[in-house]
Design a protein around this motif. Sequence first.
Motif, PDB file in Angstrom:
ATOM      1  N   VAL A  10       0.858  -1.259  -0.037  1.00 13.87           N
ATOM      2  CA  VAL A  10       0.107  -0.150   0.046  1.00 13.87           C
ATOM      3  C   VAL A  10       0.885   1.460  -0.092  1.00 13.87           C
ATOM      4  N   LEU A  11       1.824   1.218   0.707  1.00 14.65           N
ATOM      5  CA  LEU A  11       2.613   2.437   0.769  1.00 14.65           C
ATOM      6  C   LEU A  11       3.599   2.801  -0.510  1.00 14.65           C
ATOM      7  N   ILE A  12       3.663   1.789  -1.391  1.00 12.80           N
ATOM      8  CA  ILE A  12       4.322   2.315  -2.837  1.00 12.80           C
ATOM      9  C   ILE A  12       3.575   3.365  -3.245  1.00 12.80           C
ATOM     10  N   SER A  13       2.581   3.486  -3.326  1.00 10.96           N
ATOM     11  CA  SER A  13       1.684   4.443  -3.943  1.00 10.96           C
ATOM     12  C   SER A  13       1.759   5.707  -3.095  1.00 10.96           C
ATOM     13  N   VAL A  14       1.377   5.480  -1.717  1.00  9.19           N
ATOM     14  CA  VAL A  14       1.226   6.614  -1.068  1.00  9.19           C
ATOM     15  C   VAL A  14       2.636   7.557  -0.958  1.00  9.19           C
ATOM     16  N   TYR A  15       3.813   6.794  -0.675  1.00  8.14           N
ATOM     17  CA  TYR A  15       5.163   7.329  -0.912  1.00  8.14           C
ATOM     18  C   TYR A  15       5.236   8.057  -2.050  1.00  8.14           C
ATOM     19  N   ALA A  16       4.771   7.572  -3.368  1.00  4.78           N
ATOM     20  CA  ALA A  16       5.131   8.255  -4.390  1.00  4.78           C
ATOM     21  C   ALA A  16       4.140   9.533  -4.491  1.00  4.78           C
ATOM     22  N   LEU A  30      -5.859  -4.377   3.708  1.00 10.19           N
ATOM     23  CA  LEU A  30      -6.966  -3.608   4.349  1.00 10.19           C
ATOM     24  C   LEU A  30      -6.552  -2.910   5.507  1.00 10.19           C
ATOM     25  N   PHE A  31      -5.857  -3.694   6.451  1.00  9.54           N
ATOM     26  CA  PHE A  31      -5.463  -3.135   7.748  1.00  9.54           C
ATOM     27  C   PHE A  31      -4.576  -2.092   7.560  1.00  9.54           C
ATOM     28  N   ALA A  32      -3.538  -2.054   6.353  1.00  5.81           N
ATOM     29  CA  ALA A  32      -2.778  -0.804   6.040  1.00  5.81           C
ATOM     30  C   ALA A  32      -3.554   0.436   5.810  1.00  5.81           C
ATOM     31  N   GLY A  33      -4.773   0.236   4.804  1.00  4.63           N
ATOM     32  CA  GLY A  33      -5.585   1.188   4.270  1.00  4.63           C
ATOM     33  C   GLY A  33      -5.970   2.062   5.576  1.00  4.63           C
ATOM     34  N   TRP A  34      -6.600   1.287   6.352  1.00 10.19           N
ATOM     35  CA  TRP A  34      -7.300   1.773   7.590  1.00 10.19           C
ATOM     36  C   TRP A  34      -6.415   2.430   8.649  1.00 10.19           C
ATOM     37  N   LEU A  35      -5.184   1.865   8.773  1.00  8.67           N
ATOM     38  CA  LEU A  35      -4.079   2.549   9.616  1.00  8.67           C
ATOM     39  C   LEU A  35      -3.498   3.914   8.897  1.00  8.67           C
ATOM     40  N   LEU A  36      -3.447   3.990   7.903  1.00  7.75           N
ATOM     41  CA  LEU A  36      -3.093   5.247   7.050  1.00  7.75           C
ATOM     42  C   LEU A  36      -4.001   6.137   7.106  1.00  7.75           C
ATOM     43  N   GLU A  37      -5.181   6.149   7.698  1.00  7.75           N
ATOM     44  CA  GLU A  37      -6.023   7.269   7.682  1.00  7.75           C
ATOM     45  C   GLU A  37      -5.827   7.904   9.291  1.00  7.75           C
ATOM     46  N   VAL A  40      -2.146   7.651  10.761  1.00  6.88           N
ATOM     47  CA  VAL A  40      -0.865   7.271  11.050  1.00  6.88           C
ATOM     48  C   VAL A  40      -0.005   7.898  10.084  1.00  6.88           C
ATOM     49  N   GLU A  41       1.004   8.609  10.263  1.00  7.93           N
ATOM     50  CA  GLU A  41       1.732   9.054   9.072  1.00  7.93           C
ATOM     51  C   GLU A  41       2.202   7.849   8.093  1.00  7.93           C
ATOM     52  N   PRO A  42       2.531   7.994   6.980  1.00  6.00           N
ATOM     53  CA  PRO A  42       2.788   6.919   6.027  1.00  6.00           C
ATOM     54  C   PRO A  42       4.300   6.472   6.563  1.00  6.00           C
ATOM     55  N   ARG A  43       5.138   7.375   6.911  1.00  6.28           N
ATOM     56  CA  ARG A  43       6.666   7.283   7.120  1.00  6.28           C
ATOM     57  C   ARG A  43       6.854   6.380   8.257  1.00  6.28           C
ATOM     58  N   MET A  44       5.953   6.518   9.355  1.00  2.00           N
ATOM     59  CA  MET A  44       5.796   5.828  10.511  1.00  2.00           C
ATOM     60  C   MET A  44       5.262   4.354  10.294  1.00  2.00           C
ATOM     61  N   VAL A  45       4.449   4.306   9.686  1.00  5.15           N
ATOM     62  CA  VAL A  45       3.786   2.980   9.125  1.00  5.15           C
ATOM     63  C   VAL A  45       4.891   2.170   8.291  1.00  5.15           C
ATOM     64  N   GLY A  46       5.695   2.884   7.598  1.00  6.69           N
ATOM     65  CA  GLY A  46       6.733   2.138   6.644  1.00  6.69           C
ATOM     66  C   GLY A  46       7.854   1.752   7.707  1.00  6.69           C
ATOM     67  N   PHE A  47       8.217   2.662   8.533  1.00  5.33           N
ATOM     68  CA  PHE A  47       9.322   2.203   9.627  1.00  5.33           C
ATOM     69  C   PHE A  47       8.998   1.124  10.234  1.00  5.33           C
TER      70      PHE A  47
END
Length: 190
Positions: A28-34, A148-155, A157-164
């Motif tokens: 999920v983060l690939i697109s969010v990061y870009a 699905l969980f990642a999409g919910w989490l990104l609502e 939490v900052e993407p960088r924090m999720v990625g880390f």
Amino acid sequence: MVIGGSLTLQVIFGYELLVPLLNGLDNVLISVYAIQVFHAGDIGVGAFYAALGIGLSLSFFTSRYLKKGLLIVAIGGLLLEGVLLMGISVSNHFAVAFMLYILLSFAGGTGNACLDTLVMQETPSAMQPFVFGLLSAVGNTLLGLSMLFAGWLLEGVEPRMVGFAGGAGFAIVALLLAGYAGVRSKKKRT
């Protein structure tokens, strides 16, 4: 019976049950990061996916030369993936993230090739379709739930924090699997 009698298959099944739970975050983060982090739009998304393709292509050439220590290479690749995901999460430059995605995909592709080879070596040929089918079904189901969980989490939490956190999770899983393999192999020797 096959899994219970093979430490290698036990580690592989642990890998296949735990890694997809974190892999959805990365997918999920690939697109969010870009788009949101690097503000590169659709071109950035395409570039990051191209980086993944480059890494996978390179892993094809390397993995066919690996003959020994396949489990160590696979676990080491997972650990490296975790470190690279953490690196991407703190990167401030699109080009650096692009290169890290190439390395990430290279490590993952090499590790997955090693795991597939080990499953074929450790599983009787009559049971291989069942084992590969089971691994694929369970892995893909867990991956979908993770996305699905990642999409919910990104609502919230900052993407960088999720990625880390995802990268740290990969590293922890690698260390747990290595520890399990080490402890179990010592018990077999004594």
